[in-house]
Design a protein around this motif. Structure first.
Motif, short mmCIF file in Angstrom:
data_model
loop_
_atom_site.label_atom_id
_atom_site.label_comp_id
_atom_site.label_asym_id
_atom_site.label_seq_id
_atom_site.Cartn_x
_atom_site.Cartn_y
_atom_site.Cartn_z
N ILE A 62 0.84 -1.21 0.00
CA ILE A 62 0.00 0.00 0.00
C ILE A 62 0.87 1.24 0.00
O ILE A 62 0.63 2.19 -0.77
CB ILE A 62 -0.95 -0.01 1.21
N ALA A 63 1.89 1.26 0.86
CA ALA A 63 2.78 2.42 0.93
C ALA A 63 3.49 2.65 -0.40
O ALA A 63 3.61 3.78 -0.87
CB ALA A 63 3.79 2.22 2.05
N HIS A 64 3.94 1.57 -1.01
CA HIS A 64 4.65 1.68 -2.28
C HIS A 64 3.73 2.24 -3.38
O HIS A 64 4.13 3.11 -4.16
CB HIS A 64 5.19 0.31 -2.69
N TYR A 65 2.51 1.75 -3.43
CA TYR A 65 1.57 2.24 -4.44
C TYR A 65 1.23 3.70 -4.22
O TYR A 65 1.26 4.51 -5.16
CB TYR A 65 0.29 1.39 -4.42
N LEU A 66 0.89 4.08 -3.00
CA LEU A 66 0.49 5.46 -2.74
C LEU A 66 1.63 6.44 -3.04
O LEU A 66 1.39 7.53 -3.56
CB LEU A 66 0.04 5.62 -1.28
N LYS A 67 2.85 6.05 -2.74
CA LYS A 67 3.98 6.94 -3.01
C LYS A 67 4.29 7.06 -4.50
O LYS A 67 5.10 7.91 -4.90
CB LYS A 67 5.22 6.48 -2.25
N SER A 68 3.63 6.27 -5.32
CA SER A 68 3.81 6.41 -6.78
C SER A 68 2.88 7.44 -7.39
O SER A 68 3.01 7.79 -8.56
CB SER A 68 3.58 5.06 -7.47
#
Length: 462
Positions: A307-313
C-alpha cells in the motif's frame, strides 16, 4: 381521415412508450450475472479458506460500518448521513431471517461486487461496491466462507432508511451504476515506474489492488461529483485520492502533495502509520481511527508495504496544493502576555492546546501530532479541524491496548466564536495557510455532530 391519422399516431406513440417502459423495467430489474451462478457450493469450506476470508474482511473493513459499540459485530445499525437523509448499515450475519443466511455464493457476489441484494433491490453506494467490484473471485469466495461459517448469526431487524419518498426509490441506482461504476475484477497493470523490477511491479500491483478494491480508500479520499459519485476509481485520473469532504470530515490527499497529502512522507512513514496508527507526521483520527482500529493494523507487513509503495507512486498537483509549506520560525517564539490578549485565539491556544501540541505547534513526537504543517491546518477545508476540536478523537487501540493521549472534546468548554478563533490562530501560524474559520461553520457542525465514541469492535483473530 385526419382522426384516423391521429389515432394511428397516438397508437404508435403509446407502443413506443410501452416498449421503452418495458426496456427500462427490464434494465433496472435484471439480475447481474455472477461467475458463481449455478454452483451449489454445499460442501464445508476448509479452515484455510475461512481464515483467508477473515483476513479479507479485515482488508475490507467490514466491521467498521456494519457494527456499533452496543451490538455484536456485523449486526448493523450504524447511521450514515447523506444529503438526502440517513441510511443505516444492515445486518450481515448469517441469520436467515434478518441477515444474509439465505444468500448463495452468487447472491453474495451480486451484493458485494454489483450492489444488488438477494431480493433484487439496489444497495445505496454508501456500500462501497464500486470498489469491491475489483475483488478477485478467490477473495470473494473466501469472504463468503468466513461470513457463512465463522460469523455468529444474530437475529436483528434492520433499521428503516431515513430518506423520504421519492428520493428513496432505488431503481434509478441501476442507471447510476451504469454511468458511474466499472465492472470487472482488478487487472494487473504496468507499474507507474517504468524502471521497476518484476518484484517491485508485483508490489505496486498488490498495493493498487488493496487500495482500489478491498481497502476502498477512494470512498473517502476521492472527490465526489454532483451525483455523489467518486470522480475517479484509479490512478489514471490525477484527482483519484486527491482529498474530499465527506460527512463532517475532510479526508486528505493520499497523493504526493506536500501540503495536503503525503509529499513529506516516505514509504516507511506510511507503513508505520498504517501499522501503529501514528508517526512523526500524524495520528489517526476521525474515520481513519476506525479504519486503523479494525483493519490496517491487522494487515500483513507485506500488504502494508505494498500500500505504501503504491500510494507513493501517485504524483501530487502543485497547482492545487500550493507553495510547499515551510515552518515559520518567527511564530515559534512564546507569545507574550500582551500578544495573547491582542491576537484572537492565542490565549485559548496557550491555555487549552499548547501543553500537548507545544507552543511552536510541533507536537510531541509520534504521540501527539503536530499542528504546524499538518494537512488539516493547510487544507482550505476546515471540517476536520472543527470536528476534532468540537468532538475529540477516538481512542487509538493498538494490539488491544487503548492509547493514553486522546484528543478531548471542547464543545462544552468553548463557544463557536472561541473555537473559530483558536482554529484561525492555528491555521494561520507557523507557516500554515489553511485560513480563517468562521463561527457559522462551527455552529453548523456542532448541530449535526456529537462527541466521538470510538466504534471499537475489535474482532479476535484466531
Amino acid at each position: 381521415m385526419i382522426k384516423s391519422r391521429i389515432r394511428r399516431t397516438l397508437t404508435s406513440f403509446l407502443v413506443v412508450c410501452l416498449v421503452a417502459a418495458a426496456g427500462i423495467t427490464w434494465f433496472v430489474t435484471r439480475t447481474p450475472s455472477s461467475p458463481f451462478d449455478g454452483r451449489v457450493g454445499t460442501e464445508a469450506p476448509s479452515a484455510e479458506l475461512i481464515q483467508h476470508g477473515e483476513y479479507v474482511a479485515r482488508l475490507s473493513d467490514c466491521v467498521a460500518c456494519h457494527s456499533t459499540p452496543e451490538r455484536a459485530p456485523f449486526v448493523g445499525g450504524l447511521e450514515m448521513a447523506t444529503p438526502m437523509g440517513s441510511i443505516f448499515a444492515t445486518n450481515i450475519t448469517p441469520d436467515p431471517g434478518t441477515g444474509i443466511g439465505a444468500y448463495s455464493l452468487a447472491d453474495f457476489d451480486r451484493a458485494i461486487r454489483h450492489g444488488v441484494a438477494k431480493n433484487g433491490h439496489r444497495l445505496y453506494p454508501a456500500m462501497p461496491y464500486p470498489s469491491y467490484a475489483k475483488l478477485s473471485d478467490d477473495d470473494l469466495r473466501a469472504l463468503y466462507a468466513y461470513f457463512m461459517h465463522e460469523v455468529r448469526p444474530v437475529h436483528q431487524e434492520n433499521k428503516p432508511v431515513g430518506i423520504p419518498w421519492p428520493l428513496n426509490m432505488r431503481w434509478p441506482l441501476a442507471l447510476w451504476n451504469t454511468v458511474f461504476t466499472e465492472s470487472g475484477t482488478y487487472q494487473t497493470k504496468a507499474s507507474a515506474d517504468s524502471r521497476a523490477s518484476a518484484d517491485t511491479g508485483a508490489l505496486w500491483n498488490r498495493g493498487a489492488y488493496l487500495v482500489q478494491g478491498p481497502g476502498h480508500c477512494g470512498s473517502c479520499h476521492t472527490p465526489r461529483g454532483w451525483a455523489m459519485n467518486e470522480q475517479a476509481l484509479d490512478e489514471i485520473s490525477p484527482i483519484y485520492l486527491s482529498g474530499a469532504l465527506l460527512d463532517g470530515w475532510y479526508a486528505p490527499s493520499l497523493r504526493g502533495d506536500r501540503n495536503t497529502g503525503l509529499g513529506r512522507w516516505n514509504e516507511a512513514d506510511l507503513y508505520q502509520f498504517l501499522k501503529t496508527g501514528r508517526n512523526q507526521h500524524a495520528v489517526v483520527f476521525g474515520s481513519m481511527a476506525d479504519a486503523f482500529n479494525n483493519s490496517t493494523q491487522f494487515m500483513t507487513d507485506n500488504d502494508l508495504k505494498a500500500i505504501a509503495h503504491y500510494l507513493k507512486s501517485l504524483p501530487g498537483d502543485p497547482a492545487r496544493d500550493g507553495t510547499p509549506w515551510n515552518h515559520d520560525a518567527t511564530s515559534s517564539d512564546p507569545l507574550t502576555i500582551q500578544e495573547r490578549r491582542t491576537t484572537a485565539g492565542a490565549q485559548t491556544f496557550m491555555a487549552k492546546c499548547s501543553y500537548c501540541h507545544g507552543q511552536n505547534g510541533r507536537g510531541q513526537g509520534q504521540w501527539i501530532p503536530p499542528l504546524a504543517g499538518s494537512a488539516s491546518s493547510l487544507a482550505k477545508e476546515s471540517a476536520s479541524s472543527i470536528n476534532v476540536t468540537l468532538n475529540g478523537s477516538a481512542r487509538v487501540v493498538a494490539n488491544g491496548v487503548p492509547d493514553a493521549y486522546r484528543m478531548p472534546p471542547f464543545r462544552l468548554q468553548l463557544s463557536d466564536q472561541e473555537i473559530a478563533d483558536v482554529l484561525t490562530f492555528v491555521r494561520t501560524s507557523w507557516g500554515n495557510t489553511g485560513g480563517a474559520v468562521n463561527p457559522a461553520e462551527v455552529k453548523e457542525l456542532r448541530e449535526r455532530t456529537s462527541p466521538t465514541s470510538s466504534n471499537i469492535v475489535i474482532l479476535q483473530m484466531r
